[in-house]
Write a protein that holds these residues in place. Structure first.
Motif, mmCIF file in Angstrom:
data_model
loop_
_atom_site.group_PDB
_atom_site.id
_atom_site.type_symbol
_atom_site.label_atom_id
_atom_site.label_comp_id
_atom_site.label_asym_id
_atom_site.label_seq_id
_atom_site.Cartn_x
_atom_site.Cartn_y
_atom_site.Cartn_z
ATOM 1 N N GLY A 51 38.920 38.023 39.291
ATOM 2 C CA GLY A 51 38.909 37.749 40.725
ATOM 3 C C GLY A 51 39.943 36.729 41.168
ATOM 4 O O GLY A 51 39.813 36.132 42.240
ATOM 5 N N ILE A 52 40.977 36.515 40.384
ATOM 6 C CA ILE A 52 42.006 35.507 40.695
ATOM 7 C C ILE A 52 42.852 35.963 41.888
ATOM 8 O O ILE A 52 43.290 37.115 41.941
ATOM 9 C CB ILE A 52 42.918 35.281 39.474
ATOM 10 N N HIS A 53 43.085 35.049 42.827
ATOM 11 C CA HIS A 53 44.011 35.350 43.924
ATOM 12 C C HIS A 53 45.097 34.288 44.054
ATOM 13 O O HIS A 53 46.084 34.485 44.758
ATOM 14 C CB HIS A 53 43.263 35.502 45.256
ATOM 15 N N ASP A 54 44.934 33.156 43.357
ATOM 16 C CA ASP A 54 45.924 32.074 43.399
ATOM 17 C C ASP A 54 46.318 31.723 41.961
ATOM 18 O O ASP A 54 45.472 31.302 41.166
ATOM 19 C CB ASP A 54 45.334 30.850 44.108
ATOM 20 N N LEU A 55 47.601 31.887 41.638
ATOM 21 C CA LEU A 55 48.068 31.617 40.275
ATOM 22 C C LEU A 55 48.213 30.134 39.975
ATOM 23 O O LEU A 55 48.438 29.754 38.823
ATOM 24 C CB LEU A 55 49.407 32.325 40.041
ATOM 25 N N GLY A 56 48.097 29.302 40.975
ATOM 26 C CA GLY A 56 48.063 27.857 40.773
ATOM 27 C C GLY A 56 49.222 27.322 39.956
ATOM 28 O O GLY A 56 50.393 27.563 40.259
ATOM 29 N N CYS A 57 48.882 26.624 38.865
ATOM 30 C CA CYS A 57 49.895 25.942 38.049
ATOM 31 C C CYS A 57 50.325 26.751 36.834
ATOM 32 O O CYS A 57 50.864 26.187 35.875
ATOM 33 C CB CYS A 57 49.355 24.586 37.592
ATOM 34 N N ASP A 88 48.575 38.625 30.760
ATOM 35 C CA ASP A 88 47.789 39.744 31.299
ATOM 36 C C ASP A 88 46.952 39.231 32.468
ATOM 37 O O ASP A 88 46.019 38.454 32.283
ATOM 38 C CB ASP A 88 46.883 40.323 30.212
ATOM 39 N N LEU A 89 47.304 39.668 33.666
ATOM 40 C CA LEU A 89 46.582 39.285 34.884
ATOM 41 C C LEU A 89 46.050 40.525 35.600
ATOM 42 O O LEU A 89 45.893 40.534 36.817
ATOM 43 C CB LEU A 89 47.513 38.503 35.822
ATOM 44 N N SER A 90 45.773 41.560 34.861
ATOM 45 C CA SER A 90 45.347 42.824 35.464
ATOM 46 C C SER A 90 43.945 42.720 36.058
ATOM 47 O O SER A 90 43.113 41.930 35.612
ATOM 48 C CB SER A 90 45.376 43.936 34.409
ATOM 49 N N GLY A 91 43.711 43.534 37.090
ATOM 50 C CA GLY A 91 42.380 43.625 37.674
ATOM 51 C C GLY A 91 41.954 42.419 38.484
ATOM 52 O O GLY A 91 40.766 42.084 38.500
ATOM 53 N N ASN A 92 42.890 41.765 39.168
ATOM 54 C CA ASN A 92 42.550 40.606 39.988
ATOM 55 C C ASN A 92 42.875 40.868 41.460
ATOM 56 O O ASN A 92 42.966 42.033 41.877
ATOM 57 C CB ASN A 92 43.288 39.369 39.461
ATOM 58 N N LYS A 93 43.063 39.789 42.234
ATOM 59 C CA LYS A 93 43.325 39.922 43.670
ATOM 60 C C LYS A 93 44.625 39.213 44.046
ATOM 61 O O LYS A 93 44.758 38.663 45.134
ATOM 62 C CB LYS A 93 42.160 39.335 44.466
#
Length: 262
Positions: free
Chosen positions: A43-49, A60-65
């Motif tokens: 459910g990530i929408h902000d990659l932050g730091c 691998d950041l698949s399947g997020n927002k």
């Protein structure tokens, strides 16, 4: 307390990637020591730091927002990136990922070929996936009938496109299957009717598979010659056996001790 909260975050949805989360997830004290990361379906929408993990090689950041890729611009050593099933429409930040070799952005919102021009500077890029039939992932750009042809012209170094090898070992098979599909689609139906085909004809004449009998005289002569050779072999065998027995007898006599009269 923060570390505990970070660990709890890994088991639930993560809105934003933080330094505490990265350290607790990997066990690394320095973000620069992190080489591999996998945040699939969190459910990530902000990659932050995440951009501080400058030595990151696989991500691998698949399947997020995710919609904004700006934090990835500093990852110059990143070789494999999976961003499938997100909400990405702009790939511009990836143009500075010089080491990128494999990119999966299937299942996003990339609408046109122009959105891919920013990737042309990535000389090491060999594998691009914008469509994944296995998971039914795609992008609006894939609806363009010339999408595949244009993409191969844009990226001459590409070896694998949408999971299909286009250059090197195995590419001939993919091309053959594609040609067959195109032929079937183009010629199967005309004006809504199945075309008539001529009756199938055999490849060879009916007599082709019949065993052709040889001349009996030739067979008899060959049989006679074979028997003659076999007879000679038997004679040679008998002679050899006789000579071996004589040799063994003479050797045994030589080994017997000599007796002298007293």
């Amino acid at each position: 307390v923060d570390v505990k909260q970070g660990k709890l975050q890994t088991d639930a949805d993560i809105e934003k990637i933080t330094a505490v989360l990265l350290k607790s997830r990997t066990g690394e004290f320095d973000l620069e020591s992190i080489l591999f990361l996998k945040f699939r379906s969190h459910g990530i929408h902000d990659l932050g730091c995440i951009g501080e993990c400058i030595n990151l090689e696989r991500l691998d950041l698949s399947g997020n927002k995710i919609t904004n890729l700006a934090p990835l611009a500093s990852l110059r050593l990143l070789g494999v990136l999976n961003l499938s099933a997100n909400r990405i429409s702009n790939l511009e930040p990836l143009s500075s990922c010089d080491s990128l070799q494999s990119l999966n952005v299937a299942g996003n919102l990339i609408s046109s070929i122009e959105n891919l021009h920013c990737l042309q500077s990535l000389r090491k890029l060999e594998n691009i996936r914008l469509k994944d039939n296995t998971y039914n992932y795609s992008n609006p750009v894939c609806r363009n009938s010339s999408y595949r042809t244009v993409l191969l012209e844009m990226f001459p170094n590409i070896k694998v496109l949408d999971g299909e090898r286009v250059v090197g070992r195995g590419s001939d098979l993919y091309q053959l299957c594609k040609d067959i599909d195109d032929t079937i689609k183009a010629g199967s139906y005309k004006n809504g009717q199945v075309p008539d085909h001529a009756d199938c004809k055999p490849w060879v004449e009916d007599s082709y598979w019949e065993i052709k009998r040889s001349n009996s005289a030739i067979i008899d002569e060959a049989y006679k010659q074979f028997n003659d050779v076999l007879h000679e072999c038997r004679l040679l065998n008998n002679r050899a056996t006789h000579m071996i027995s004589q040799t063994e007898r003479s050797l045994s006599l030589k080994k017997q001790p000599k007796q002298y009269a007293v």
